[in-house]
Design a protein around this motif. Structure first.
Motif, short mmCIF file in Angstrom:
data_model
loop_
_atom_site.label_atom_id
_atom_site.label_comp_id
_atom_site.label_asym_id
_atom_site.label_seq_id
_atom_site.Cartn_x
_atom_site.Cartn_y
_atom_site.Cartn_z
N PHE A 105 52.23 62.27 22.65
CA PHE A 105 54.26 61.27 21.67
C PHE A 105 52.79 59.66 21.44
CE2 PHE A 105 56.00 64.41 23.89
CZ PHE A 105 56.55 65.53 23.08
N LEU A 106 53.36 59.06 19.98
CA LEU A 106 52.76 58.16 19.54
C LEU A 106 54.30 57.93 19.07
CD1 LEU A 106 50.03 56.46 19.38
CD2 LEU A 106 49.47 58.01 17.17
N ASP A 107 53.85 55.89 19.36
CA ASP A 107 54.78 55.20 18.21
C ASP A 107 53.99 54.68 17.38
OD1 ASP A 107 56.57 53.14 18.03
OD2 ASP A 107 56.08 51.74 18.73
N VAL A 108 54.71 54.38 16.59
CA VAL A 108 54.04 53.96 15.00
C VAL A 108 53.92 52.32 15.13
CG1 VAL A 108 54.35 54.22 11.85
CG2 VAL A 108 54.86 55.83 13.57
N GLN A 109 54.56 51.76 15.41
CA GLN A 109 54.18 49.91 14.75
C GLN A 109 54.91 49.58 16.23
OE1 GLN A 109 57.88 48.53 12.54
NE2 GLN A 109 57.16 48.37 11.30
N MET A 110 53.00 49.40 16.84
CA MET A 110 52.56 48.90 18.06
C MET A 110 51.83 47.38 17.14
SD MET A 110 51.85 52.69 20.15
CE MET A 110 51.40 53.00 18.84
N PRO A 111 50.90 46.45 18.34
CA PRO A 111 50.13 45.70 17.89
C PRO A 111 49.08 45.94 18.15
CG PRO A 111 51.64 45.25 20.38
CD PRO A 111 52.14 46.06 19.81
N LEU A 112 47.76 44.65 17.91
CA LEU A 112 46.62 45.31 17.67
C LEU A 112 46.15 46.95 16.67
CD1 LEU A 112 45.28 44.56 20.98
CD2 LEU A 112 45.65 43.39 19.38
N MET A 113 46.75 47.89 16.94
CA MET A 113 46.18 48.81 16.24
C MET A 113 47.76 49.93 16.11
SD MET A 113 43.53 52.29 16.78
CE MET A 113 41.99 51.15 16.66
N ASN A 114 48.51 50.26 14.50
CA ASN A 114 49.32 51.72 15.16
C ASN A 114 48.74 52.75 15.38
OD1 ASN A 114 48.91 51.98 12.45
ND2 ASN A 114 50.04 50.62 11.65
N GLY A 115 50.03 53.45 15.12
CA GLY A 115 49.69 54.82 15.40
C GLY A 115 48.97 55.58 14.60
N LEU A 116 49.49 55.28 12.96
CA LEU A 116 48.80 55.71 12.00
C LEU A 116 47.19 55.06 11.53
CD1 LEU A 116 51.94 55.06 9.49
CD2 LEU A 116 50.96 57.45 11.00
N GLU A 117 47.42 54.23 11.84
CA GLU A 117 45.48 53.64 12.21
C GLU A 117 45.06 54.45 13.29
OE1 GLU A 117 46.61 48.62 10.82
OE2 GLU A 117 46.53 49.28 12.99
N TYR A 118 45.22 54.84 14.29
CA TYR A 118 45.23 55.46 15.22
C TYR A 118 44.78 56.35 14.78
CZ TYR A 118 43.64 58.68 19.11
OH TYR A 118 43.08 59.08 19.29
N LEU A 119 45.34 57.50 14.44
CA LEU A 119 45.21 58.48 13.75
C LEU A 119 44.05 58.93 12.27
CD1 LEU A 119 48.91 60.32 13.67
CD2 LEU A 119 46.82 60.18 15.15
N LYS A 120 44.53 57.61 12.19
CA LYS A 120 43.00 57.48 10.56
C LYS A 120 41.46 57.72 11.49
CE LYS A 120 46.20 56.19 7.15
NZ LYS A 120 46.82 54.99 6.34
N SER A 121 41.28 56.89 12.48
CA SER A 121 40.12 56.10 13.12
C SER A 121 40.13 57.40 13.22
CB SER A 121 40.32 55.31 13.63
OG SER A 121 41.46 55.27 15.06
N ASN A 122 40.61 58.57 14.42
CA ASN A 122 39.71 59.37 15.28
C ASN A 122 39.89 60.57 13.86
OD1 ASN A 122 40.05 61.97 16.98
ND2 ASN A 122 41.20 61.30 18.46
N PRO A 123 38.93 61.57 13.75
CA PRO A 123 39.04 62.70 12.85
C PRO A 123 39.29 63.64 14.21
CG PRO A 123 36.79 62.18 13.32
CD PRO A 123 37.61 60.63 14.36
N LYS A 124 39.44 63.67 14.74
CA LYS A 124 39.98 64.95 15.73
C LYS A 124 40.75 64.28 17.01
CE LYS A 124 36.42 68.09 14.58
NZ LYS A 124 34.78 68.88 15.65
#
Length: 241
Positions: A52-71
């Motif tokens: 369960f992942l929030d979108v707006q967070m400091p340093l790295m938001n949730g969408l940025e994390y999903l883009k950075s992790n291929p799996k």
């Protein structure tokens, strides 16, 4: 049990989702974090089924994390902003929960996750069973075809070619019958004619000079009959003696 982690920088929102997880008997919260940077640690410590992942967070938001992790793990986004929905689904998130999240909406997403995980487990099981089955490849019509041993009905020699008849179809390949016979289990496959090898467990009947396998009639050579008939019948012949 679905192992979940909750990532949200807002304490009340994080507590809301963890409390909801505690109300669902097929879910278990095994960790929480306040930043997307906490996710790698949590994934390293546990087997995580659902994020369960929030979108707006400091340093790295949730969408940025999903883009950075291929799996990434299966993910449900939680946010107060509906404008992230399209981008979230482009990143293959399972669902999108708008804050404040009601329990009914949460449970709908949880049920969707349960169904999706069930489908994936079924697929993995089927793949595992397929991998356990013995098979081989032959070149046929310019490409390599996988054939499972337990699907073969019989093999027929045709000059420099062989026809391998399976439950689904037949394959024609540039091979010699002798070479094929050497690759087959001799207890499961028998040479019954100079031009035929049959799968013992696929035989439906045996007559004087022929073997029946489904709609196929296979010649039974006199030279092979004496040797192969006991192997076909085994101890399963009821003859009244």
């Amino acid at each position: 049990m679905i192992n979940c982690i909750v990532i949200d920088d807002e304490p009340l929102a994080r507590e809301c989702i963890t409390n909801y997880i505690g109300q669902v008997d097929f879910m278990n919260c095994i960790g929480t974090g306040i930043s997307a940077l906490d996710i790698p640690r949590l994934l390293g410590e546990n087997t995580v089924d659902l994020l369960f992942l929030d979108v707006q967070m400091p340093l790295m938001n949730g969408l940025e994390y999903l883009k950075s992790n291929p799996k990434p793990p299966m993910t449900i986004l939680t946010t107060a902003f509906p404008n992230y929905a399209i981008e979230g689904f482009d990143l293959n998130v399972l669902d999108y929960l708008l804050k404040p999240v009601s329990f009914n909406r949460f449970f709908t997403a949880a049920t969707k996750a349960k169904q999706q995980i069930g489908l994936l487990e079924k697929q993995y099981t089927q793949v595992g069973r397929a991998e356990e089955r013995s098979c081989f490849f032959i070149k046929c019509d310019g490409k390599y075809e996988r054939i499972y041993h337990d699907e073969i009905l019989f093999v027929q020699a045709m000059q420099n070619y062989v026809i391998i008849q399976t439950l689904q179809r037949k394959y024609v390949s540039l091979l010699f019958l002798k070479n094929v016979q050497e690759k087959l289990n001799p207890t499961a496959f028998l040479r019954v004619h100079k031009s035929y090898i049959v799968a013992v467990d696929k035989i439906d009947g045996v007559a004087q000079h022929e073997i029946q396998i489904r709609s196929h009639t296979i010649p039974l050579s006199r030279n092979y009959k004496k040797e192969v008939l006991p192997k076909i019948l085994g101890n399963n012949l009821w003859d009244g003696k």
